[in-house]
Design an enzyme around this catalytic site. Structure first.
Site, mmCIF file in Angstrom:
data_model
loop_
_atom_site.group_PDB
_atom_site.id
_atom_site.type_symbol
_atom_site.label_atom_id
_atom_site.label_comp_id
_atom_site.label_asym_id
_atom_site.label_seq_id
_atom_site.Cartn_x
_atom_site.Cartn_y
_atom_site.Cartn_z
ATOM 1 N N ASP A 31 48.564 45.421 45.742
ATOM 2 C CA ASP A 31 47.289 44.694 45.809
ATOM 3 C C ASP A 31 47.312 43.681 46.958
ATOM 4 O OD1 ASP A 31 44.757 43.892 45.017
ATOM 5 O OD2 ASP A 31 45.519 42.452 43.556
ATOM 6 N N GLU B 58 45.102 43.596 52.347
ATOM 7 C CA GLU B 58 44.190 43.744 53.508
ATOM 8 C C GLU B 58 44.814 43.161 54.780
ATOM 9 O OE1 GLU B 58 43.336 42.599 50.489
ATOM 10 O OE2 GLU B 58 42.476 44.527 49.899
ATOM 11 N N ASP C 142 37.617 44.833 43.488
ATOM 12 C CA ASP C 142 36.999 43.920 42.524
ATOM 13 C C ASP C 142 35.496 44.147 42.390
ATOM 14 O OD1 ASP C 142 39.513 43.015 42.278
ATOM 15 O OD2 ASP C 142 39.194 41.134 43.352
HETATM 16 C C1 GLC Z 1 42.902 40.975 42.882
HETATM 17 C C2 GLC Z 1 42.849 42.412 42.414
HETATM 18 C C3 GLC Z 1 42.666 42.448 40.913
HETATM 19 C C4 GLC Z 1 43.802 41.677 40.263
HETATM 20 C C5 GLC Z 1 43.852 40.251 40.782
HETATM 21 C C6 GLC Z 1 45.054 39.484 40.261
HETATM 22 O O1 GLC Z 1 41.688 40.353 42.676
HETATM 23 O O2 GLC Z 1 41.840 43.122 43.058
HETATM 24 O O3 GLC Z 1 42.625 43.761 40.467
HETATM 25 O O4 GLC Z 1 43.632 41.667 38.880
HETATM 26 O O5 GLC Z 1 43.922 40.270 42.191
HETATM 27 O O6 GLC Z 1 46.240 40.087 40.597
#
Ligand code: GLC
Length: 751
Positions: free
Chosen positions: A407, A410, A481
C-alpha cells in the site's frame, strides 16, 4: 515538434530508422501486428519497465518508397509515413486505424487574470484550464464514432471518449468521481474502437503524461508527456480480444493465482488487536459465511514500522496465525514502503548503512511523513534494494502469512508530494522522482512477488494500490480508497472492466466502500455486484461504520451468505478463466463491448458485465431500485434463477428485490461448479458439477493442486467436455496427471 522533410531510410533486421530533417524516428516490427514507434528525444536504448525480455517474432514486411510516403507493410498492418512524420496505419482490410492529425492543437480562449484569480479564490485550480503544449506530444485524428477503453483504473465510465486523464499515480482523499484525472495507477494503454475496426496504442513513458480523448477537440485526441521519449506501440487485431491479446503479449499476462485467493476476503483498518481479528474469524465460521482471507492492516505493526509486530496488542509473533490457520484462514499482511526514520530500528539502520534510500538534491536521505511519522523511501529501482526488501518478507511468510498487500506506494507522503528532483535509480542509472514516480509501486510489487516466490515456492499473492503497465505479472490490484457511495459501487463495473482490458485480470474494489458509512442496502447490492469480481474483499476505514455482514442484521447476513456461497460454487469457472487468460490475456470480468463490439447498444453500457463469455451479470446499482433494465446481447440467454429462455438483442425489465442480482447464462454453455465450502481446503473437491444450458457446447476445464508450480511440470488434468444438441455430454481427457474427480454431475438450466 517539427520533423521536417523525410530524408534517408535505414533498415537493420526488424528495425527501420527514418531520418527526417530535424529528428530521427525508429520503427520496430515486433510482430506482424505490433509495431513500435520510437522518437528518441531522450534516449535511444531506454529499457521499458512494462515490457520484459525479447518480444520480437520474425515477421515478413516490405518497405516501399513513393514520392509521397514510405510504406511499411506486414501481413496485418501497413504504415504510410509522410514528411513531418505524419503517419497513417491501416489494417489488412484497408481500414484506416490511426492517423496523425495534421492541424495545430487548439488552445482554449485565454482566461484573463481577473477570471483566473476569482476561480482560485473559490478554491478551483485554474492552472490547467488553458491547454499548453507538452515536451512530448502526438495528436491523432478522431472520427465521430470512435470509442476508447482501457487506461487502467481511471474513474468514470466505460467509454473514455470526451474525457481527459493524467498518468501520475495519485492518492487523493476526495471521493473519486468521473472528472478525476488521475488515480493510483498509470496504464497508458488505449483500445480505440472505430466504426468498423479496432486497434490499440500503448504509450510507454513513465513521466507525468496526459491523454485527452476528444475533450479538447472533436477533430483529434492527444497524448502528451512532460519528458522522456515518444515511445508507443501500434497494436493490431481483428477484435478487441486480439488487441488485448497483443497488449498482454507485450507487457505480460496475469499469472494463474492460487485457488484460495479467489475466495472471499475480509479486511478493516482498525482491527486493533489479535482478539478483534479472531472475533471476526470465529463469526464467519459461526454464521457459515465462507471466507478464506483476513487482512491485517497497519494495526498489527509496532508503531507502523514495516516488518515489525505489535506484541502488546497482537500477541506473540506467529501465535495469531496459528489460530487463524486452524480455522482455515490465510492471513495477508499490509506492507508500506515508507520506512520510519528512527535510530535503532533495523530497517532504517540497514537501509542507511547500505545506502538504499532515496536522497534529496543535496545528497541527504529524503524524509517525508507517512503513517509511522518521519519516514524514508527505499530506492526500489535498484535490484539490490528490491532483493533486500524481498528477503525481509521471509519472517512473515515463515510465520504463516500467505499474501502481501502493498500500500501507499504512489508513493504517498503527507507533507506534500516528493519533489521532482529527489534522486532515485533505474537499476544503475541515476534518475529522479519525475521518472520513477509512476513505477514506484511497480518496482515494490515486483520485489514482493520475488520474495514470496523465493521463500514459499508458491504462486505469490500480492495486492498493490499503485502500479504501472505490466505490473500484472507480479501483482493483483484493488482500486484504493473508494467510499460507501452508490456512485462508487456503480463505478465498479467500468473501472474493473477497464482494468481487466488493461491487462489486470485480477482486480477488485473495497466491497461496501472504504470511506464513509455503509448501509444495509448498499452492502447487499455491493456483494451482489462484486461476487464475480476477481478480487472479492470487504474493506473499510477506521472510524467508519463496521462493515462485516453481521453489523447490519440477519437479512443482510443471509444475502451476503447467498452471494458468497455463489462465488464459492463458481470458483472453478473463475479459476479456468485465469488459466485461459495466461494464453489469451483476456480478463475475468469483461464489458459486453469486448465480445459484441458491433452492437451499438453496448459501447456505453456501464451497468452490466460478462464473466468470461458465458455469464452475464446485471447488478442493481441504484438505491431503492427493485427492478433492473437488462440488455441481453445477441443470442439466446437463460435466466440463472428461473431458467427462463430469453432472446438476445433486447431490453427487459427484471424484477430484482433486494436479494436478487439478475444473472444470465448463454445458451450452449458448460460451466464447472463446486460444492460450497467454508474455505478452500476445507474438503477435497471430489465432485465436479457441470451447469449447462441447452445447445451445442464445448468447454475445457483445468484442475491442479491450486497452489504451486507443479502444473508447469505437467501435474494437472485438462478435461474437454462436449455437449450435443440433445444435451448428451462427452468427456475427453486432454491431459491427465493429477488425482481426478470421483464424480461429475450435470445440472441443466432452462430444460
Ligand atoms: C490506505 C489504504 C487503505 C488502508 C489504509 C491504512 O488508505 O488505501 O486500504 O486501510 O491506508 O493502512
Amino acid at each position: 515538434m517539427n520533423f521536417g522533410k523525410r530524408q534517408a531510410l535505414e533498415q537493420r533486421g526488424n528495425q527501420l530508422t527514418l531520418h527526417f530533417e530535424k529528428q530521427d524516428v525508429i520503427l520496430t516490427i515486433l510482430k506482424d501486428d505490433i509495431i513500435r514507434v520510437l522518437v528518441p528525444y531522450w534516449m535511444k536504448d531506454y529499457e521499458s519497465k512494462a515490457i520484459e525480455g525479447e518480444n520480437a517474432v520474425p515477421a515478413d514486411f516490405t518497405v516501399e518508397e513513393t514520392a509521397d510516403a514510405v510504406i511499411v507493410k506486414t501481413s496485418r498492418l501497413s504504415l504510410h509515413i509522410h514528411d513531418e512524420f505524419y503517419m497513417e496505419a491501416y489494417d489488412d482490410k484497408g481500414h484506416l486505424l490511426m492517423s496523425d492529425y495534421q492541424g495545430e492543437r487548439l488552445k482554449k480562449a485565454e482566461l484573463d487574470q481577473k477570471a483566473a484569480d476569482l476561480l482560485e479564490a473559490e478554491g478551483h485550480d485554474s492552472s490547467k484550464l488553458n491547454g499548453g503544449d507538452y515536451a512530448v506530444q502526438t495528436l491523432k485524428a478522431l472520427a465521430p464514432e470512435d470509442c476508447f477503453y482501457g487506461l487502467g483504473d481511471k474513474s468514470g465510465f466505460l467509454n473514455k471518449r470526451h474525457y481527459e486523464y493524467e498518468n501520475w499515480n495519485s492518492d487523493l482523499p476526495q471521493a473519486h468521481n468521473e472528472d478525476f484525472h488521475a488515480l493510483y495507477k498509470s496504464i497508458p494503454f488505449l483500445i480505440c474502437l472505430r466504426k468498423d475496426c479496432v486497434y490499440g496504442l500503448f504509450f510507454d513513458n513513465t513521466f507525468h503524461s496526459y491523454i485527452n480523448l476528444g475533450k479538447e477537440s472533436d477533430e483529434y485526441f492527444y497524448y502528451g508527456a512532460d519528458d522522456g521519449n515518444l515511445d508507443y506501440y501500434i497494436l493490431g487485431g481483428e477484435t478487441m480480444a486480439e488487441v488485448i491479446g497483443n497488449y498482454t503479449y507485450l507487457t505480460g499476462r496475469t499469472p494463474l493465482p492460487q485457488l484460495w485467493t479467489l475466495g472471499y476476503q475480509q479486511s478493516r483498518w482498525g482491527y486493533t488487536s489479535a482478539k478483534d481479528i479472531m472475533e471476526v474469524a470465529d463469526k464467519y465460521r459461526e454464521l457459515q459465511i465462507p471466507c478464506d482471507v483476513i487482512h491485517l492492516d497497519i494495526d498489527y505493526m509496532d508503531h507502523f514500522k514495516v516488518f515489525t509486530w505489535d506484541e502488546e496488542n497482537y500477541e506473540k509473533k506467529g501465535q495469531l496465525f496459528d489460530k487463524m490457520k486452524a480455522l482455515g484462514y490465510k492471513p495477508v499482511t499490509i506492507i508500506d514502503p515508507g520506512t520510519k526514520k528512527e535510530d535503532g530500528y533495523f530497517m532504517y539502520e540497514e537501509g542507511v548503512a547500505k545506502d538504499y534510500f532515496a536522497k534529496d538534491a543535496e545528497g541527504n536521505i529524503y524524509v517525508n511523513e507517512v503513517w509511522p511519522g518521519e519516514s524514508v523511501f527505499p530506492d526500489f529501482g535498484r535490484k539490490e534494494v528490491r532483493d533486500w526488501w524481498a528477503d525481509h518478507h521471509k519472517e512473515l511468510l515463515d510465520m504463516g502469512v500467505q499474501g502481501i498487500w502493498d500500500d501507499m506506494n504512489e508513493p504517498a507522503s503527507f507533507r506534500g508530494e516528493l519533489p521532482m528532483d529527489v534522486a532515485f535509480h533505474d537499476e544503475d542509472r541515476e534518475t529522479t522522482h519525475a521518472e520513477i514516480h509512476n513505477v514506484y509501486g511497480h518496482n515494490m510489487s515486483r520485489a514482493t512477488f520475488a520474495g514470496i516466490q523465493k521463500h514459499t515456492g508458491k504462486r505469490p499473492f500480492v495486492i498493490t494500490r499503485a502500479c504501472y503497465a505490466g505490473s500484472q505479472k507480479y501483482t493483483t490490484v484493488w482500486t484504493g480508497d473508494n467510499q460507501s457511495l452508490w456512485s462508487h459501487m456503480q463505478m465498479l463495473v467500468p473501472q474493473l472492466c477497464n482494468l481487466g482490458m488493461s491487462g489486470f485480470a485480477f482486480c477488485g474494489t473495497d466491497v461496501g466502500g472504504f470511506g464513509a458509512d455503509c448501509t444495509p442496502e448498499l452492502l447487499c447490492r455491493w456483494v451482489e455486484a462484486a461476487c464475480f469480481s476477481p478480487l472479492f474483499r470487504n474493506h473499510s476505514c477506521q472510524g467508519s461504520k463496521r462493515q462485516e455482514p453481521w453489523q447490519f442484521g440477519k437479512d443482510v447476513v443471509d444475502i451476503n451468505r447467498k452471494y458468497i456461497e455463489l462465488r464459492y460454487r463458481f470458483l472453478p469457472y473463475i479459476y479456468d478463466l485465469f488459466y485461459q487468460g495466461q494464453e489469451s490475456g483476456l480478463p475475468v470480468m469483461r464489458p459486453l463491448v469486448l465480445h459484441y463490439a458491433d452492437d451499438p447498444e453496448v459501447r456505453d453500457l456501464n451497468g452490466e458485465f460478462l464473466v468470461g463469455e458465458q455469464i452475464l451479470v446485471a447488478p442493481v446499482l441504484e438505491q431503492g431500485a427493485t427492478r433492473k433494465m437488462v440488455y441481453l446481447p445477441e443470442g439466446v440467454w437463460y435466466d440463472f434463477w428461473t431458467g427462463e429462455k430469453l432472446q438476445g438483442r433486447q431490453y427487459l425489465l427484471r424484477e430484482a428485490p433486494i436479494d436478487v442480482c439478475p444473472i444470465y447464462i448463454k445458451a450452449g454453455s458448460i460451466i464447472p461448479t463446486y460444492d460450497v465450502c467454508q474455505y478452500v481446503g476445507e474438503k477435497d473437491y471430489t465432485t465436479l458439477h457441470l451447469l449447462t444450458t441447452p445447445g451445442k457446447a464445448e468447454y475445457v476445464h483445468f484442475q491442479d493442486n491450486g497452489t504451486d508450480y507443479a502444473y508447469e511440470e505437467g501435474q494437472y488434468n485438462l478435461y474437454q467436455f462436449t455437449q450435443d444438441e440433445a444435451g448428451n455430454i462427452k468427456t475427453e481427457m486432454l491431459h491427465e496427471n493429477y488425482p481426478g474427480y470421483q464424480d461429475i454431475q450435470v445440472e441443466t438450466i432452462g430444460k
